[in-house]
Scaffold this motif. Structure first.
Motif, PDB file in Angstrom:
ATOM      1  N   UNK A  59       0.850  -1.185   0.000  1.00 29.83           N
ATOM      2  CA  UNK A  59       0.000   0.000   0.000  1.00 29.83           C
ATOM      3  C   UNK A  59       0.890   1.241   0.000  1.00 29.83           C
ATOM      4  N   UNK A  60       0.543   2.210  -0.827  1.00 31.56           N
ATOM      5  CA  UNK A  60       1.296   3.458  -0.884  1.00 31.56           C
ATOM      6  C   UNK A  60       0.394   4.631  -0.545  1.00 31.56           C
ATOM      7  N   UNK A  61       0.977   5.654   0.048  1.00 31.41           N
ATOM      8  CA  UNK A  61       0.267   6.904   0.311  1.00 31.41           C
ATOM      9  C   UNK A  61       1.016   8.022  -0.410  1.00 31.41           C
ATOM     10  N   UNK A  62       0.306   8.756  -1.243  1.00 35.36           N
ATOM     11  CA  UNK A  62       0.880   9.906  -1.934  1.00 35.36           C
ATOM     12  C   UNK A  62       0.394  11.159  -1.217  1.00 35.36           C
ATOM     13  N   UNK A  63       1.328  11.894  -0.632  1.00 34.69           N
ATOM     14  CA  UNK A  63       0.989  13.076   0.154  1.00 34.69           C
ATOM     15  C   UNK A  63       1.167  14.335  -0.691  1.00 34.69           C
ATOM     16  N   UNK A  64       0.174  15.205  -0.670  1.00 29.60           N
ATOM     17  CA  UNK A  64       0.283  16.493  -1.344  1.00 29.60           C
ATOM     18  C   UNK A  64      -0.272  17.583  -0.435  1.00 29.60           C
ATOM     19  N   UNK A  65       0.473  18.665  -0.304  1.00 31.74           N
ATOM     20  CA  UNK A  65       0.029  19.806   0.475  1.00 31.74           C
ATOM     21  C   UNK A  65      -0.309  20.956  -0.474  1.00 31.74           C
ATOM     22  N   UNK A  66      -1.165  21.859  -0.021  1.00 32.98           N
ATOM     23  CA  UNK A  66      -1.591  22.965  -0.874  1.00 32.98           C
ATOM     24  C   UNK A  66      -0.454  23.934  -1.169  1.00 32.98           C
ATOM     25  N   UNK A  67       0.634  23.843  -0.393  1.00 34.99           N
ATOM     26  CA  UNK A  67       1.805  24.674  -0.639  1.00 34.99           C
ATOM     27  C   UNK A  67       3.063  23.842  -0.450  1.00 34.99           C
ATOM     28  N   UNK A  68       4.054  24.083  -1.316  1.00 35.02           N
ATOM     29  CA  UNK A  68       5.332  23.398  -1.143  1.00 35.02           C
ATOM     30  C   UNK A  68       6.044  23.867   0.121  1.00 35.02           C
ATOM     31  N   UNK A 125      -4.013  22.766   3.232  1.00 32.62           N
ATOM     32  CA  UNK A 125      -4.800  21.608   2.801  1.00 32.62           C
ATOM     33  C   UNK A 125      -3.859  20.416   2.607  1.00 32.62           C
ATOM     34  N   UNK A 126      -4.264  19.271   3.149  1.00 32.09           N
ATOM     35  CA  UNK A 126      -3.487  18.039   3.031  1.00 32.09           C
ATOM     36  C   UNK A 126      -4.311  17.029   2.237  1.00 32.09           C
ATOM     37  N   UNK A 127      -3.728  16.514   1.170  1.00 34.75           N
ATOM     38  CA  UNK A 127      -4.385  15.509   0.334  1.00 34.75           C
ATOM     39  C   UNK A 127      -3.591  14.205   0.444  1.00 34.75           C
ATOM     40  N   UNK A 128      -4.285  13.119   0.743  1.00 35.59           N
ATOM     41  CA  UNK A 128      -3.636  11.816   0.899  1.00 35.59           C
ATOM     42  C   UNK A 128      -4.296  10.841  -0.066  1.00 35.59           C
ATOM     43  N   UNK A 129      -3.528  10.358  -1.020  1.00 35.93           N
ATOM     44  CA  UNK A 129      -4.042   9.398  -2.006  1.00 35.93           C
ATOM     45  C   UNK A 129      -3.526   8.006  -1.644  1.00 35.93           C
ATOM     46  N   UNK A 130      -4.441   7.080  -1.387  1.00 30.04           N
ATOM     47  CA  UNK A 130      -4.074   5.714  -1.016  1.00 30.04           C
ATOM     48  C   UNK A 130      -4.205   4.815  -2.241  1.00 30.04           C
ATOM     49  N   UNK A 141      -9.950   6.606  -3.255  1.00 32.00           N
ATOM     50  CA  UNK A 141      -8.713   6.546  -2.474  1.00 32.00           C
ATOM     51  C   UNK A 141      -8.204   7.860  -1.953  1.00 32.00           C
ATOM     52  N   UNK A 142      -8.957   8.964  -2.105  1.00 33.26           N
ATOM     53  CA  UNK A 142      -8.441  10.275  -1.705  1.00 33.26           C
ATOM     54  C   UNK A 142      -9.092  10.789  -0.420  1.00 33.26           C
ATOM     55  N   UNK A 143      -8.226  11.214   0.517  1.00 30.53           N
ATOM     56  CA  UNK A 143      -8.658  11.828   1.765  1.00 30.53           C
ATOM     57  C   UNK A 143      -8.137  13.268   1.812  1.00 30.53           C
ATOM     58  N   UNK A 144      -8.990  14.203   2.254  1.00 25.76           N
ATOM     59  CA  UNK A 144      -8.614  15.617   2.301  1.00 25.76           C
ATOM     60  C   UNK A 144      -8.930  16.203   3.668  1.00 25.76           C
ATOM     61  N   UNK A 145      -8.084  17.124   4.102  1.00 22.45           N
ATOM     62  CA  UNK A 145      -8.372  17.877   5.318  1.00 22.45           C
ATOM     63  C   UNK A 145      -7.568  19.173   5.280  1.00 22.45           C
ATOM     64  N   UNK A 146      -8.099  20.208   5.903  1.00 19.76           N
ATOM     65  CA  UNK A 146      -7.387  21.478   6.043  1.00 19.76           C
ATOM     66  C   UNK A 146      -7.114  21.717   7.516  1.00 19.76           C
ATOM     67  N   UNK A 147      -5.884  22.054   7.838  1.00 20.30           N
ATOM     68  CA  UNK A 147      -5.506  22.265   9.224  1.00 20.30           C
ATOM     69  C   UNK A 147      -4.467  23.376   9.296  1.00 20.30           C
ATOM     70  N   UNK A 148      -4.066  23.737  10.518  1.00 14.72           N
ATOM     71  CA  UNK A 148      -3.006  24.719  10.733  1.00 14.72           C
ATOM     72  C   UNK A 148      -1.942  24.122  11.647  1.00 14.72           C
ATOM     73  N   UNK A 149      -0.720  24.573  11.462  1.00 18.54           N
ATOM     74  CA  UNK A 149       0.391  24.183  12.326  1.00 18.54           C
ATOM     75  C   UNK A 149       0.745  25.382  13.209  1.00 18.54           C
ATOM     76  N   UNK A 150       0.945  25.164  14.497  1.00 17.79           N
ATOM     77  CA  UNK A 150       1.085  26.302  15.424  1.00 17.79           C
ATOM     78  C   UNK A 150       2.390  27.075  15.311  1.00 17.79           C
ATOM     79  N   UNK A 151       3.445  26.448  14.799  1.00 17.92           N
ATOM     80  CA  UNK A 151       4.754  27.107  14.735  1.00 17.92           C
ATOM     81  C   UNK A 151       5.573  26.467  13.618  1.00 17.92           C
ATOM     82  N   UNK A 164       0.796  11.080  10.456  1.00 16.54           N
ATOM     83  CA  UNK A 164       0.599   9.635  10.553  1.00 16.54           C
ATOM     84  C   UNK A 164      -0.839   9.314  10.168  1.00 16.54           C
ATOM     85  N   UNK A 165      -1.024   8.689   9.014  1.00 13.65           N
ATOM     86  CA  UNK A 165      -2.346   8.283   8.551  1.00 13.65           C
ATOM     87  C   UNK A 165      -2.608   6.855   9.000  1.00 13.65           C
ATOM     88  N   UNK A 166      -3.721   6.658   9.681  1.00 13.67           N
ATOM     89  CA  UNK A 166      -4.073   5.383  10.304  1.00 13.67           C
ATOM     90  C   UNK A 166      -5.407   4.933   9.695  1.00 13.67           C
TER      91      UNK A 166
END
Length: 272
Positions: A46-55, A64-69, A111-121, A128-130
C-alpha cells in the motif's frame, strides 16, 4: 540422501527470499478492545501519496493536506473500513512531541482523503495516517514535512515524576503495570473533577469508545494507537492494554470526552 539435502537448501532459499528487509516501517499497534494486536499489512503493498496545498506551508495559516491511497501497482484503493467511527485517523506531532493533534480527513472517494488544518509554529512535523483498507489489515503511513515560520522553543522529553495532571478542570491520574519491552501492560486513567475531587462517572463516548490513547517513542518512530479494554465504560476509570516494542522514553496522550468537550492529557514514561 542427496535429494534430501537439495530439498532442504531449496526450502531455506525460499524462506530467505520471503523475508521483509524493510527497515523503515514504523511500529504499528492497533490494539483492540481485548488488548490484542490487529493484523497489520506490509507497507510495500500500500502506498500513500501526500500532497500539500503549498510546497512551503506556513505556521498559523490554513494548509490543505491531500492523501491518495493506492496499491503497489498505482491503482487507487476505493474502500475502507470504518474504524472507531472514521475511515481515517490522522495524527500530527512535531519533532519534540510538544504538539499533538488527532484529526479526521474526509473521504472523497477513489482513495483520496482531504483535510485542512493549521500548524502552530515553524519546524518539522510528522503526519501519521491510520486506516484499514477493506479486506486488509490495519495500516499506517507516515510523512515528515517542514513548516515555515517562527519555531517554538524546543521542549525536552523527560519522564514525568508526578503521574497526576490537571487539564481543563479534570484531574487525571495515570497508573500502569511494571513496564518492560514486549510485555503486555495495563494502563488506567482515573478521572476526577479537579475542584471537587469527585470521580467523574459520566464520561461520554469519544469516537465510539470511552477514550483513545496514542503512544509515540521520543524519536517519533514507534507509534501505537490503543483502544480501551472496556469500550462502553463511563468512568472514573478508563482502562487500556498494550505493549511497548522496546526500551526507551515514550509520550502517551489520553483523549476523553465529558459534557461535550474532548480533553487531551499527556504523560511521559520510561520503559526500562
Amino acid at each position: 540422501m542427496k535429494v534430501a539435502v537439495v530439498l532442504l537448501l531449496f526450502a531455506a532459499l525460499l524462506s530467505a527470499c520471503g523475508t521483509n528487509k524493510s527497515g523503515n516501517m514504523d511500529h504499528m499497534d492497533h490494539s483492540t478492545h481485548q488488548g490484542a494486536q490487529a493484523e497489520s499489512v506490509s507497507t510495500d503493498s500500500i502506498n500513500a501519496i501526500w500532497k500539500l496545498s503549498s510546497d512551503k506551508p506556513r505556521s498559523k495559516q490554513d494548509t490543505a493536506i491531500h492523501i491518495q491511497i493506492q496499491d503497489s501497482q498505482g491503482k487507487a484503493i476505493g474502500k475502507f473500513d470504518i474504524n472507531h467511527e472514521k475511515q481515517m485517523h490522522l495524527i500530527v506531532v512535531n519533532k519534540d512531541l510538544s504538539y499533538f493533534n488527532h484529526i479526521h480527513p474526509d473521504y472523497k472517494g477513489n482513495g483520496q482523503f482531504d483535510i485542512t488544518t493549521q500548524f502552530p509554529a515553524g519546524g518539522e512535523y510528522k503526519l501519521i495516517a491510520d486506516f484499514i483498507p477493506n479486506g486488509m489489515g490495519a495500516t499506517t503511513k507516515t510523512n515528515w514535512i517542514t513548516v515555515q515560520g517562527d519555531a517554538a522553543k524546543p521542549a525536552g522529553i523527560t519522564p514525568d515524576s508526578n503521574m497526576t495532571k490537571v487539564v481543563d478542570g479534570k484531574e487525571v491520574t495515570l497508573s500502569m503495570d511494571q513496564l518492560a519491552p514486549g510485555k503486555e501492560a495495563n494502563i488506567t486513567f482515573n478521572i476526577k473533577d479537579a475542584a471537587t475531587k469527585k470521580p467523574i462517572t459520566n464520561l461520554q463516548q469519544y469516537l465510539g469508545a470511552v477514550g483513545h490513547v496514542v503512544i509515540m517513542s521520543a524519536d517519533a518512530e514507534q507509534y501505537l494507537h490503543v483502544h480501551p479494554t472496556e469500550e462502553k465504560a463511563t468512568g472514573p476509570d478508563a482502562k487500556f492494554m498494550t505493549s511497548f516494542p522496546k526500551s526507551g522514553i515514550y509520550k502517551i496522550w489520553g483523549q476523553f470526552q465529558h459534557e461535550g468537550k474532548v480533553i487531551t492529557v499527556p504523560f511521559v514514561v520510561k520503559v526500562p
